[in-house]
Design a protein around this motif. Structure first.
Motif, PDB file in Angstrom:
ATOM      1  N   LYS A 182       0.838  -1.201   0.000  1.00 58.70           N
ATOM      2  CA  LYS A 182       0.000   0.000   0.000  1.00 58.70           C
ATOM      3  C   LYS A 182       0.872   1.251   0.000  1.00 58.70           C
ATOM      4  N   VAL A 183       0.533   2.200  -0.860  1.00 62.72           N
ATOM      5  CA  VAL A 183       1.224   3.487  -0.922  1.00 62.72           C
ATOM      6  C   VAL A 183       0.157   4.567  -0.890  1.00 62.72           C
ATOM      7  N   TYR A 184       0.260   5.481   0.078  1.00 60.70           N
ATOM      8  CA  TYR A 184      -0.802   6.484   0.206  1.00 60.70           C
ATOM      9  C   TYR A 184      -0.283   7.744   0.893  1.00 60.70           C
ATOM     10  N   GLY A 185      -1.186   8.673   1.130  1.00 61.90           N
ATOM     11  CA  GLY A 185      -0.765   9.976   1.639  1.00 61.90           C
ATOM     12  C   GLY A 185      -0.052  10.721   0.522  1.00 61.90           C
TER      13      GLY A 185
ATOM     14  N   TYR B 152       3.865   5.559   3.252  1.00 60.90           N
ATOM     15  CA  TYR B 152       2.854   6.599   3.423  1.00 60.90           C
ATOM     16  C   TYR B 152       3.465   7.856   4.018  1.00 60.90           C
ATOM     17  N   GLY B 153       2.609   8.837   4.292  1.00 60.19           N
ATOM     18  CA  GLY B 153       3.110  10.127   4.737  1.00 60.19           C
ATOM     19  C   GLY B 153       3.752  10.839   3.558  1.00 60.19           C
TER      20      GLY B 153
ATOM     21  N   GLY C 200       7.756  -7.341   2.303  1.00 61.97           N
ATOM     22  CA  GLY C 200       7.359  -8.012   3.543  1.00 61.97           C
ATOM     23  C   GLY C 200       6.297  -7.175   4.229  1.00 61.97           C
ATOM     24  N   ASN C 201       6.427  -7.002   5.535  1.00 61.45           N
ATOM     25  CA  ASN C 201       5.500  -6.163   6.294  1.00 61.45           C
ATOM     26  C   ASN C 201       6.150  -4.840   6.685  1.00 61.45           C
ATOM     27  N   ALA C 202       7.171  -4.465   5.960  1.00 68.40           N
ATOM     28  CA  ALA C 202       7.916  -3.246   6.280  1.00 68.40           C
ATOM     29  C   ALA C 202       7.044  -2.007   6.105  1.00 68.40           C
ATOM     30  N   GLU C 203       7.422  -0.942   6.856  1.00 67.61           N
ATOM     31  CA  GLU C 203       6.723   0.329   6.726  1.00 67.61           C
ATOM     32  C   GLU C 203       7.735   1.462   6.554  1.00 67.61           C
ATOM     33  N   VAL C 204       7.465   2.298   5.570  1.00 63.38           N
ATOM     34  CA  VAL C 204       8.259   3.502   5.336  1.00 63.38           C
ATOM     35  C   VAL C 204       7.284   4.662   5.365  1.00 63.38           C
ATOM     36  N   CYS C 205       7.510   5.612   6.263  1.00 63.38           N
ATOM     37  CA  CYS C 205       6.498   6.653   6.421  1.00 63.38           C
ATOM     38  C   CYS C 205       7.100   7.981   6.856  1.00 63.38           C
ATOM     39  N   ASN C 206       6.215   8.936   7.159  1.00 65.32           N
ATOM     40  CA  ASN C 206       6.589  10.307   7.494  1.00 65.32           C
ATOM     41  C   ASN C 206       7.382  10.920   6.341  1.00 65.32           C
ATOM     42  N   TYR C 207       8.567  11.460   6.618  1.00 65.08           N
ATOM     43  CA  TYR C 207       9.373  12.093   5.568  1.00 65.08           C
ATOM     44  C   TYR C 207      10.571  11.208   5.187  1.00 65.08           C
ATOM     45  N   ALA C 208      10.502   9.953   5.536  1.00 64.54           N
ATOM     46  CA  ALA C 208      11.623   9.048   5.301  1.00 64.54           C
ATOM     47  C   ALA C 208      11.903   8.858   3.816  1.00 64.54           C
TER      48      ALA C 208
END
Length: 288
Positions: free
Chosen positions: A59-62, A79-80, A92-100
């Protein structure tokens, strides 16, 4: 520009946002026309050019953006205001968010998180339950895995490895072939580099410089001194290899004393005093 995908009518809701499954409109890279991809909130999330793609149930959003040749797959979330670019792979189940930012050939997978203003690039691997956050920067061929955390303004680069429950934060730097593991904590302005290893429950902090083939397992395995007689800089002795790191100098106590006397009488005298003091401590410990 010919579009490479469209938003389908298949939707899911994530944090009050409607995401649309994507479908390829033409062949590119490993994607064939008609292939279904993951979910995006809007076309701005995934570039219509290059070979980037969102696979599976990712999923990619924001305001997040995936472009160049980047891949997001599995159940990963971006996201973010996050950016995934170049040949980066988030899966996998990784998350990349905010301003990363995750880019170049970096890989983020497992249940790993990259968030805040963190940057992961180069050929870095972040995996497992690892977290890279804050203003931290991880690059080169470094690896962050296990339950390790990199945060604050810390840098990890070269071929460094940080794993288990280790934490690197503050303005600390880990580089070259250094290894940080177990429950070790590196913070402040500390550097760990070359082939050094820091492990156990130790804390390395302040202006410590752990390098060479030093192994630090306890807080008594290194001592940081301050040059109070001239420069005011800090310097470090490591017990495991009985070596001294003073500015650009790295060597034995005798080598340090000889060099210091060549610089000045007072410098030689004070370094000699400190080297003898440390030798006395070692002798006492051996007797005990």
């Amino acid at each position: 520009m010919e579009k490479k995908y469209k938003l389908t009518k298949e939707t899911i809701n994530v944090v009050s946002k409607t995401l649309y499954r994507i479908e390829a409109l033409r062949d590119f890279n490993d994607v064939k026309k008609g292939d279904k991809g993951g979910f995006v909130e809007k076309e701005e999330n995934l570039s219509q050019s290059d070979n980037c793609w969102v696979y599976g149930n990712a999923k990619v959003y924001g305001d997040a953006k995936v472009h160049d040749n980047a891949k997001v797959s599995g159940n990963a979330k971006v996201y973010g205001d996050a950016i995934v670019s170049n040949n980066a792979h988030v899966y996998g189940n990784a998350e990349v968010c905010n301003y990363a930012e995750v880019y170049d050939n970096a890989e983020v997978y497992g249940i790993a998180w990259v968030f805040d203003n963190a940057k992961v690039h180069g050929n870095t691997v972040v995996r497992g339950n690892a977290k890279v956050r804050g203003n931290a920067t991880v690059f080169g061929y470094s690896e962050i895995f296990g339950n390790a955390e990199i945060f604050g303004d810390a840098w990890v680069y070269g071929k460094a490895r940080v794993f288990d429950k280790a934490k690197v934060y503050g303005h600390a730097e880990i580089f070259d072939d250094a290894k940080i593991y177990d429950d070790a904590k590196i913070y402040g302005l500390a550097w760990v580099y070359r082939n050094a290893e820091v492990f156990g429950n130790v804390e390395v902090c302040g202006d410590a410089r752990i390098c060479g083939d030093a192994k630090v397992e306890s807080n008594g395995d290194y001592i940081v001194f301050k040059n109070w007689w001239s420069s005011g800089r800090y310097f470090t002795w490591t017990k495991s290899n009985d070596m001294w790191k003073v500015g650009c100098f790295y060597g034995t106590g005798k080598e340090l004393i000889d060099k210091a006397y060549r610089d000045s009488e007072i410098s030689g005298r004070e370094y000699e005093r400190i080297v003898k003091y440390v030798k006395t401590i070692n002798n006492d410990l051996e007797i005990m």
